[in-house]
Design a protein around this motif. Sequence first.
Motif, mmCIF file in Angstrom:
data_model
loop_
_atom_site.group_PDB
_atom_site.id
_atom_site.type_symbol
_atom_site.label_atom_id
_atom_site.label_comp_id
_atom_site.label_asym_id
_atom_site.label_seq_id
_atom_site.Cartn_x
_atom_site.Cartn_y
_atom_site.Cartn_z
ATOM 1 N N GLN A 17 11.491 11.567 8.883
ATOM 2 C CA GLN A 17 11.269 10.137 8.855
ATOM 3 C C GLN A 17 10.568 9.786 7.719
ATOM 4 N N LYS A 18 9.409 10.425 7.440
ATOM 5 C CA LYS A 18 8.457 10.167 6.336
ATOM 6 C C LYS A 18 9.251 10.380 5.111
ATOM 7 N N LEU A 19 10.154 11.511 4.995
ATOM 8 C CA LEU A 19 10.733 11.519 3.881
ATOM 9 C C LEU A 19 11.683 10.395 3.718
ATOM 10 N N ALA A 39 0.915 -0.871 -0.037
ATOM 11 C CA ALA A 39 -0.039 -0.037 -0.092
ATOM 12 C C ALA A 39 0.851 1.374 -0.119
ATOM 13 N N ARG A 40 2.084 1.176 0.145
ATOM 14 C CA ARG A 40 3.125 2.455 0.302
ATOM 15 C C ARG A 40 3.472 2.649 -1.177
ATOM 16 N N SER A 41 3.481 1.843 -2.037
ATOM 17 C CA SER A 41 3.932 2.055 -3.148
ATOM 18 C C SER A 41 3.313 3.208 -3.912
ATOM 19 N N LEU A 42 3.968 4.187 -4.637
ATOM 20 C CA LEU A 42 3.306 5.279 -5.582
ATOM 21 C C LEU A 42 3.746 5.052 -7.073
ATOM 22 N N SER A 43 3.118 5.907 -7.808
ATOM 23 C CA SER A 43 3.697 5.925 -9.141
ATOM 24 C C SER A 43 4.702 6.828 -9.172
ATOM 25 N N HIS A 44 5.564 6.902 -10.359
ATOM 26 C CA HIS A 44 6.620 7.862 -10.224
ATOM 27 C C HIS A 44 6.162 9.583 -10.124
ATOM 28 N N GLU A 45 4.900 9.725 -10.860
ATOM 29 C CA GLU A 45 4.379 11.161 -10.545
ATOM 30 C C GLU A 45 4.016 11.446 -9.307
ATOM 31 N N ASP A 46 3.188 10.533 -8.647
ATOM 32 C CA ASP A 46 2.695 10.640 -7.275
ATOM 33 C C ASP A 46 4.110 10.764 -6.106
ATOM 34 N N LEU A 52 9.854 7.628 2.276
ATOM 35 C CA LEU A 52 9.478 7.865 0.664
ATOM 36 C C LEU A 52 10.742 7.559 -0.222
ATOM 37 N N GLN A 53 11.903 7.936 0.310
ATOM 38 C CA GLN A 53 13.189 7.703 -0.569
ATOM 39 C C GLN A 53 13.441 6.239 -0.670
ATOM 40 N N LYS A 54 13.061 5.365 0.501
ATOM 41 C CA LYS A 54 13.448 4.076 0.427
ATOM 42 C C LYS A 54 12.524 3.385 -0.661
ATOM 43 N N SER A 55 11.042 3.947 -0.598
ATOM 44 C CA SER A 55 10.077 3.129 -1.735
ATOM 45 C C SER A 55 10.234 3.356 -2.692
ATOM 46 N N LYS A 56 11.029 4.392 -3.236
ATOM 47 C CA LYS A 56 11.183 4.911 -4.499
ATOM 48 C C LYS A 56 11.094 3.691 -5.628
ATOM 49 N N TRP A 57 12.116 2.609 -5.283
ATOM 50 C CA TRP A 57 12.081 1.526 -6.204
ATOM 51 C C TRP A 57 10.790 0.738 -6.706
ATOM 52 N N MET A 58 9.850 1.064 -5.796
ATOM 53 C CA MET A 58 8.523 0.425 -6.084
ATOM 54 C C MET A 58 7.771 1.158 -7.004
ATOM 55 N N ALA A 65 6.972 11.578 -6.771
ATOM 56 C CA ALA A 65 7.758 12.872 -6.949
ATOM 57 C C ALA A 65 7.013 13.988 -6.235
ATOM 58 N N LYS A 66 5.855 14.055 -6.502
ATOM 59 C CA LYS A 66 4.922 15.029 -5.705
ATOM 60 C C LYS A 66 4.916 15.011 -4.174
ATOM 61 N N ALA A 67 4.851 13.486 -3.784
ATOM 62 C CA ALA A 67 4.891 13.637 -2.247
ATOM 63 C C ALA A 67 6.274 13.883 -1.673
ATOM 64 N N VAL A 68 7.298 13.547 -2.658
ATOM 65 C CA VAL A 68 8.574 14.053 -1.940
ATOM 66 C C VAL A 68 8.888 15.319 -1.865
ATOM 67 N N ALA A 69 8.363 16.258 -2.975
ATOM 68 C CA ALA A 69 8.467 17.626 -2.999
ATOM 69 C C ALA A 69 7.738 18.488 -1.801
ATOM 70 N N ALA A 70 6.493 17.606 -1.732
ATOM 71 C CA ALA A 70 5.544 18.202 -0.615
ATOM 72 C C ALA A 70 6.217 18.233 0.705
ATOM 73 N N CYS A 71 6.847 17.063 1.112
ATOM 74 C CA CYS A 71 7.425 16.632 2.268
ATOM 75 C C CYS A 71 8.530 17.446 2.593
ATOM 76 N N GLU A 72 9.487 17.762 1.475
ATOM 77 C CA GLU A 72 10.555 18.689 1.860
ATOM 78 C C GLU A 72 10.164 19.960 2.029
ATOM 79 N N GLN A 73 9.125 20.327 1.239
ATOM 80 C CA GLN A 73 8.843 21.653 1.456
ATOM 81 C C GLN A 73 8.283 21.947 2.884
ATOM 82 N N SER A 74 7.499 20.828 3.351
ATOM 83 C CA SER A 74 7.015 21.082 4.805
ATOM 84 C C SER A 74 8.217 20.846 5.914
ATOM 85 N N ILE A 75 9.176 20.233 5.552
ATOM 86 C CA ILE A 75 10.338 20.363 6.388
ATOM 87 C C ILE A 75 10.947 21.617 6.493
#
Length: 369
Positions: free
Chosen positions: A132-134, A99-106, A137-143, A108-118
């Motif tokens: 920790q959330k970031l 359930a943690r996997s995301l498409s490439h587009e989603d 996200l970085q660990k799950s990029k391969w999925m 990228a959006k999730a990483v960008a939003a998390c970095e901005q929040s930080i």
Amino acid sequence: FFRISFFFVMATSHPRPSPLKMNENGAPPSKKAKVTECPYADTAKAETTYTETTKAYKNLDFLNSRQARSIRIMCEFEEPRRRLRSNQVQGTLLIFGSARSLSHEDHAKAVAACEQSIATCTDAKEKVSLEQKLVRLQKSKWMCGYCNQATELAKKLTDWTMTEGVRTGKDIAGTTPEVVAKPHSERPRTPTVNPANRYLLEEDSTGSPGKGVYPQHIVICTGGGPGIMEAANKGAAMVPGAKSMGMGISLPFEKGLNKFVTEELAFEFHYFFTRKFWMVYQAQCIIVFPGGFGTFDELFEAVTLKQTGKIRSDLPIVLFGKQYWEKVINWQAMVDLGTISQADVDGMLFTDDVDEAYDHITVALGPKP
């Protein structure tokens, strides 16, 4: 003597009915119903004459109690059964994964939003949580790639299930007899079409294309959640007129099923074991993408049922993501140590290719269109 006289007097003293008057047409007058006033016409008085009650099967306090657990379990068996039968679902192609996997587009959006929040966060504790959330996200990029493949595979399989032979259950091995559609001769001559049901196959009363309509019988089924499950439901929803099933579980961090699940086939379970039963009971194949504890739980239960003969021994099981499955589980070591047999492993397909998975499933279940 006195008793007889008394009854005689009573019988003769009873007033005799007056002669029946005819109306102007010479017919006897119509009788009027006798109206009796309700003794509780006064509302205030009526409210004090009875005590309100609640039927046991409408008592939510009872139904949610420990004593009613068996009733709730039966509800999670009977209600899905009734709904599946009413939708004439004969079998499913079960797909699950992380359930943690995301498409490439989603992703990228999730990483960008998390970095901005930080960057804008001022609370130290919240910032640690975001960091920790970031990392997750970085660990799950391969999925990310698996989401796209799940969508592609689900779309191809749904296209296949929409062909005439597959939709009527003629070419599928192991469909459940209790929900198999009636022969054409037993179907209504002029079936009523519900405008809300857009998932129908047109046939006439003799079975040839024309007047009648029949629903889709084989559908993609997932756990209804995000990630791989959402990607698979999305693929099925991309096929015009196709259904997509989701069998979810009530979780504190999930508000509902993903948006690609067909409404009439959207289920939510409270008990894991009833959910597992319905997910596997009608499965014609099982496709497993990389995932965590929940994915492993479903996979090992399925292979155990298959190994012990509780489900079909020829049930196709596809492990998508060959490198992942061969890395996280040493299948050959289990064979070498005698805990499983070589046939158990050989009965599963390890692949990274959508076309290979599609060919394996469609050949096993029936002819390709």
